[in-house]
Every structure is written in structure tokens, then in C-alpha cells.
Scaffold this motif. Structure first.
Motif, mmCIF file in Angstrom:
data_model
loop_
_atom_site.group_PDB
_atom_site.id
_atom_site.type_symbol
_atom_site.label_atom_id
_atom_site.label_comp_id
_atom_site.label_asym_id
_atom_site.label_seq_id
_atom_site.Cartn_x
_atom_site.Cartn_y
_atom_site.Cartn_z
ATOM 1 N N PRO A 368 3.766 53.206 60.050
ATOM 2 C CA PRO A 368 3.127 54.482 59.695
ATOM 3 C C PRO A 368 4.122 55.492 59.159
ATOM 4 O O PRO A 368 3.753 56.373 58.383
ATOM 5 N N GLU A 369 5.385 55.378 59.550
ATOM 6 C CA GLU A 369 6.398 56.304 59.035
ATOM 7 C C GLU A 369 6.521 56.173 57.515
ATOM 8 O O GLU A 369 6.585 57.176 56.793
ATOM 9 N N TRP A 370 6.564 54.912 57.033
ATOM 10 C CA TRP A 370 6.638 54.757 55.577
ATOM 11 C C TRP A 370 5.340 55.236 54.927
ATOM 12 O O TRP A 370 5.366 55.918 53.894
ATOM 13 N N ALA A 371 4.200 54.886 55.495
ATOM 14 C CA ALA A 371 2.920 55.289 54.912
ATOM 15 C C ALA A 371 2.847 56.805 54.769
ATOM 16 O O ALA A 371 2.432 57.331 53.725
ATOM 17 N N ASN A 372 3.261 57.532 55.795
ATOM 18 C CA ASN A 372 3.238 58.993 55.716
ATOM 19 C C ASN A 372 4.225 59.519 54.692
ATOM 20 O O ASN A 372 3.949 60.501 53.995
ATOM 21 N N SER A 373 5.384 58.870 54.592
ATOM 22 C CA SER A 373 6.375 59.297 53.610
ATOM 23 C C SER A 373 5.827 59.168 52.193
ATOM 24 O O SER A 373 5.878 60.116 51.405
ATOM 25 N N SER A 376 2.671 61.431 51.393
ATOM 26 C CA SER A 376 3.003 62.844 51.278
ATOM 27 C C SER A 376 3.594 63.193 49.915
ATOM 28 O O SER A 376 3.616 64.361 49.526
ATOM 29 N N LEU A 377 4.044 62.188 49.167
ATOM 30 C CA LEU A 377 4.568 62.439 47.824
ATOM 31 C C LEU A 377 3.454 62.541 46.784
ATOM 32 O O LEU A 377 3.707 62.917 45.642
ATOM 33 N N GLY A 378 2.226 62.188 47.167
ATOM 34 C CA GLY A 378 1.085 62.438 46.300
ATOM 35 C C GLY A 378 0.565 61.238 45.543
ATOM 36 O O GLY A 378 1.287 60.291 45.244
ATOM 37 N N GLY A 379 -0.749 61.285 45.258
ATOM 38 C CA GLY A 379 -1.376 60.363 44.326
ATOM 39 C C GLY A 379 -1.889 59.056 44.874
ATOM 40 O O GLY A 379 -2.645 58.375 44.186
ATOM 41 N N VAL A 380 -1.487 58.660 46.089
ATOM 42 C CA VAL A 380 -1.886 57.355 46.603
ATOM 43 C C VAL A 380 -2.333 57.478 48.053
ATOM 44 O O VAL A 380 -2.244 58.542 48.666
ATOM 45 N N LEU A 381 -2.757 56.342 48.599
ATOM 46 C CA LEU A 381 -3.311 56.300 49.934
ATOM 47 C C LEU A 381 -2.842 55.037 50.628
ATOM 48 O O LEU A 381 -2.403 54.081 49.994
ATOM 49 N N SER A 382 -2.928 55.036 51.948
ATOM 50 C CA SER A 382 -2.689 53.832 52.739
ATOM 51 C C SER A 382 -3.812 53.719 53.752
ATOM 52 O O SER A 382 -4.326 54.730 54.242
ATOM 53 N N ALA A 383 -4.189 52.483 54.082
ATOM 54 C CA ALA A 383 -5.201 52.251 55.121
ATOM 55 C C ALA A 383 -4.564 52.130 56.490
ATOM 56 O O ALA A 383 -5.248 51.824 57.463
ATOM 57 N N ASN A 384 -3.267 52.367 56.589
ATOM 58 C CA ASN A 384 -2.561 52.349 57.870
ATOM 59 C C ASN A 384 -3.175 53.404 58.794
ATOM 60 O O ASN A 384 -3.238 54.577 58.450
ATOM 61 N N SER A 385 -3.637 52.978 59.969
ATOM 62 C CA SER A 385 -4.326 53.903 60.866
ATOM 63 C C SER A 385 -3.399 54.949 61.455
ATOM 64 O O SER A 385 -3.858 55.939 62.043
ATOM 65 N N GLY A 386 -2.086 54.764 61.309
ATOM 66 C CA GLY A 386 -1.129 55.756 61.759
ATOM 67 C C GLY A 386 -0.870 56.845 60.740
ATOM 68 O O GLY A 386 -0.053 57.743 60.976
ATOM 69 N N LEU A 387 -1.549 56.785 59.605
ATOM 70 C CA LEU A 387 -1.396 57.822 58.586
ATOM 71 C C LEU A 387 -2.020 59.127 59.067
ATOM 72 O O LEU A 387 -3.128 59.136 59.608
ATOM 73 N N ASP A 388 -1.312 60.222 58.872
ATOM 74 C CA ASP A 388 -1.873 61.546 59.103
ATOM 75 C C ASP A 388 -2.580 61.965 57.813
ATOM 76 O O ASP A 388 -1.913 62.201 56.795
ATOM 77 N N PRO A 389 -3.917 62.040 57.806
ATOM 78 C CA PRO A 389 -4.638 62.385 56.568
ATOM 79 C C PRO A 389 -4.194 63.700 55.952
ATOM 80 O O PRO A 389 -4.378 63.906 54.746
#
Length: 453
Positions: A368-373, A376-389
Motif C-alpha cells: 500500500p505504501e507504493w500504491a499511495n505514492s 498521489s502523483l495523479g492520474g491513476v488508481l490502484s485496487a490495493n485496499s490499503g490505498l487512502d482514497p
């Protein structure tokens, strides 16, 4: 798929679970796949979040994928802090010829350390060569904790997990300019029939209803498959969609013919395309990344593309994506209002090398750390449940994240990406080019049917 694509962002997102690794910081791992980074070392100040990965002074890990241009720049930035703290140089190479070249590199004995497979079908075919390594324990732990079974399945071949998803997307969005719609009094359609009616209404104005592009280098044709898949799912439901993808019904089944004909009613009609670009013949050669931009100028009203297209409106996130912004999007509707069926995609990170530094990178990309990183840079999404929307760059992406996490959503992976590579990234892609260039629906789908391995 599928997509060709500035200050490092802190990765310690509040409330996000720590690395899914066995053992505690400072333990001496006996299994490198359980706690990557067997070389140990003390984390530099500010690098505590990466301590479990270890330090690898001067190590290099090369990664290969389809992500290009500005999106590749953001990808490189997303792991910059990881590189600084671990000493691993992640060297990314993006290619519009990935689908062909990954096989060439594998057959030539020169595979990358990591490959970002945009198609489960292609991953499965390369797994068949015996060159792809099963996911290490740390990646499997992250996949189990942060992705639902559907997404885990995309990286699984014959019961073995080979990789976790990287980014994810919801397909079937229709992008438009809110101000243009408001000025003309156009309403968002709630059914496919209403979409047809809206298209005909727009065609009576000086705005062209649709702008479309099938171009994507060696992958030209895939945007057309997205149209077909969306219509198969919406017209005939998840069961028929799954049967079609698994070849339990013929590729040219009458229901598939009907779906592609419905698409043709929109994008093969010379009165309805290709706003700001040209006529129907330009669709085959117009790059999909450029195809939607005439929406910003009011030259076309709508562009069909996935959630990741948010990153294509500008290189610097300067185009406001909002209900009252420069662009917004609605989901392609179903035959009835409020249908909850969508297609989507994801890249799967698979490894050809099990060195400690490669395992460390593969594990970080599953976290989730990478997903949030990256998000947060914009334009994309991850289905990782640890993502902070909250890290998503627009309400649209937050909406897409809710769709991915909603247990009531009927989610099906991009059909062509799930088919055998010879079809999904072969005859179907070329068939869509032939179809938009004038070939009839039945002959195109019959040719694909005959090519099924």
C-alpha cells in the motif's frame, strides 16, 4: 492494459498498514522472500519505513512494461524514495511493443528482472515457457491482504500466484466537457438507448458526438476491443461475457455480433465521428492518448476510455477533472438504469529473477505504501485496499476506487487481456483495425474465431 505514459512524495500514509512481511525490523531473515534485503544495514534518517527491505548499495533492478511518456515519469518518481533508502536503482524501460518484445526477450534468454504484464492471458503464455518465477512469500502476503480474490486471480496461473497487481483501472468511462453539456442542455444518459439518442441529438449541432483512436504502436487496435467488451457485458451479462472470454461459446456468437454492431452504430457512422481529427478512416491511426483531447476544445462531445485516461489530459495535471471542471466522465450505462457491471484492467508485476534486490522491489510494488505514492502523483488508481482514497487526484478516481471495492459491483477483467495472447493481443487487435477500416462484423469475428488456439 493498456497504456503508453517531479518531488518525491512521503510514503508513510497515516492509517495504512505496514509492510506485509514476516518478522520484525532488525530480525535476521532466514528466507529472503519473507523479508527482502538479506544484506541488512541501518536505515538512514527518514528511511525507517524501508528498513525491512534492507540496503543494497549499487544494486540495479530493471523493469519492463507498456507505460510511456509522462506516465513513465510519474512511475519513476513513485519509487524514488524507495531507491534512495534502499540503494536499489530501479531502471524502467517502457515500450509500445511490449507484447511482442517480451516474448522475444524471453526466447533470447534476456528477460527483464521484472515485467509489468498488462494482460493475464499474455502472462499465462509466458509462464508456459517456464521462465516466470512464482511470487515470493512477501508478494503473496501482500496480494492476500490487499487485493480481493478477483484481483489475485489475475496474477494466478494454474493455481500458482506469479504476481500482484500494480495499478488498476475501471474501463468504460465516457469523458466529456461539463460546460459544453450544460451550454447545450445535454443530459447524462442512464441507458444505452439514451446514449444512442444523445449521440443523434449532438450530431444535429456543430459538435461531433465522438472522438476515437485505435492507435497504440504495435498494440494498435486494443481501444476497439474495450468498446466491444463493454457492450458484451452490458447487453448480455456477466455469464455470457465469461463464456465468450473462455471460448465456451464461439467468438462470432450472434450475441457478440450484436454487441459489435451496436458499437458500429456509433463509431462507424460518419455523422458521429471523428471530432477534431477527421473521418471514420482516421480512427485506425489516431493514437488513443491523443484521441480524446478535442473534447477540451469542444470539437467532439465524448470520448470512451478508462479511468487511467485522467493522466492523459495534460502532462502536469493542469486540466481540472471535476463535475464542474474542464472534463468529467460518466460510466457507459447498461440496458437498464443503475446497472453495476464494469470492465477493468491492471498490470501484473512478475519476476524472472529471484535475487534479494528483485524480491525487495517486487514486494514494494505490491505494498500500500507504493500504491499511495503513485496515486498521489495523479492520474491513476490502484485496487490495493490499503490505498487512502484521499490521495487520488480527482473525485472521479475516488468514485472508481469505490466501484472496485464495492462487493456489489459486477467486475470483469478486460476480455482481450484475459484471452490467449495469440487472440487477445493478436488477431482481435488486428481484427478491430480491419473492422473500423471497413470490414463487416461477421467476417471479422469469424476470422478471430478461426484463430483461437
Amino acid at each position: 492494459m493498456k497504456h503508453a505514459r517531479r518531488i518525491a512524495v512521503p510514503l508513510g500514509i497515516a492509517g495504512v498498514t505496514a509492510l506485509a512481511l514476516t518478522g520484525c525490523v532488525g530480525d535476521a531473515p532466514t528466507d529472503p522472500s519473507a523479508a527482502p534485503g538479506a544484506s541488512g544495514g541501518t536505515a538512514a534518517e527518514g528511511c525507517e519505513a524501508y528498513a525491512d527491505y534492507g540496503t543494497f548499495d549499487g544494486a540495479e533492478v530493471n523493469a519492463y512494461g507498456t507505460i510511456l511518456d509522462a506516465e513513465a515519469d510519474r512511475l519513476n518518481e513513485s519509487w524514488a524514495e524507495f531507491e534512495e533508502c534502499t540503494g536499489i536503482d530501479v531502471v524502467y524501460e517502457g515500450s509500445a511493443e511490449f507484447e511482442a518484445q517480451i516474448n522475444v526477450r524471453v526466447q533470447g534468454g534476456n528477460p527483464p528482472d521484472l515485467a509489468f504484464f498488462p494482460q493475464p492471458g499474455l502472462l499465462a503464455s509466458v509462464v508456459g515457457t517456464g521462465s516466470v518465477l512464482p511470487a515470493p512469500e512477501s508478494v503473496a502476503a501482500n496480494a492476500t491482504e490487499y487485493w480481493n480474490e478477483t484481483f489475485q486471480g489475475f496474477g494466478t496461473v494454474d493455481g500458482t500466484l506469479y504476481g500482484a497487481p500494480l495499478m488498476s483501472s475501471v474501463k468504460g468511462f465516457v469523458w466529456y466537457s461539463p460546460s459544453v453539456f450544460e451550454e447545450n442542455g445535454w443530459e447524462i444518459p442512464t441507458t444505452l438507448d439514451e446514449l444512442d439518442e444523445l449521440t443523434a441529438t449532438i450530431a444535429e449541432t456543430d459538435v461531433t458526438p465522438w472522438c476515437v483512436g485505435f492507435g497504440s504502436g504495435e498494440a494498435t487496435g486494443w481501444p476497439g476491443t474495450d468498446w466491444l467488451e463493454d457492450y458484451v457485458l452490458r447487453l448480455h451479462g456477466a455469464d455470457v461475457y465469461e463464456q465468450w472470454v473462455a471460448h465456451e461459446i464461439p467468438f462470432d456468437d450472434p450475441r457478440i455480433v450484436e454487441a459489435l454492431d451496436r458499437v458500429g452504430d456509433l463509431i462507424k457512422n460518419p455523422e458521429y465521428v471523428n471530432g477534431g481529427i477527421g473521418d471514420v478512416s482516421t480512427i485506425a491511426t489516431t493514437d488513443f492518448g491523443e484521441a480524446g483531447l478535442p473534447v477540451l476544445d469542444g470539437e467532439c462531445a465524448m470520448h470512451h476510455q478508462a479511468s487511467f485516461y485522467e493522466g492523459f489530459w495534460s502532462d502536469d495535471n493542469s486540466v481540472e477533472v471535476a463535475e464542474d471542471g474542464q472534463v468529467w466522465a460518466f460510466l457507459l450505462p447498461g440496458t437498464e438504469a443503475d446497472a453495476a457491471a464494469v470492465t477493468g484492467g491492471a498490470e501484473i508485476v512478475a519476476a524472472f529473477n529471484d535475487s534479494d534486490e528483485v524480491v525487495a522491489v517486487q514486494t514494494y510494488l505490491a505494498s500500500p505504501e507504493w500504491a499511495n505514492s503513485r496515486v498521489s502523483l495523479g492520474g491513476v488508481l490502484s485496487a490495493n485496499s490499503g490505498l487512502d482514497p484521499a490521495n487520488a487526484s480527482s473525485d472521479l478516481l475516488r468514485q472508481a476506487y469505490e466501484i472496485l471495492q464495492d462487493p456489489n459491483t459486477t467486475f470483469r477483467f478486460d476480455g482481450s487481456d484475459s484471452m490467449p495472447g495469440a487472440v487477445g493481443s493478436g488477431t482481435l487487435w488486428t481484427g478491430m483495425v480491419d473492422w473500423i477500416s471497413g470490414a463487416d462484423t461477421q467476417s471479422v469475428l469469424s476470422t478471430v474465431e478461426q484463430s483461437w488456439p
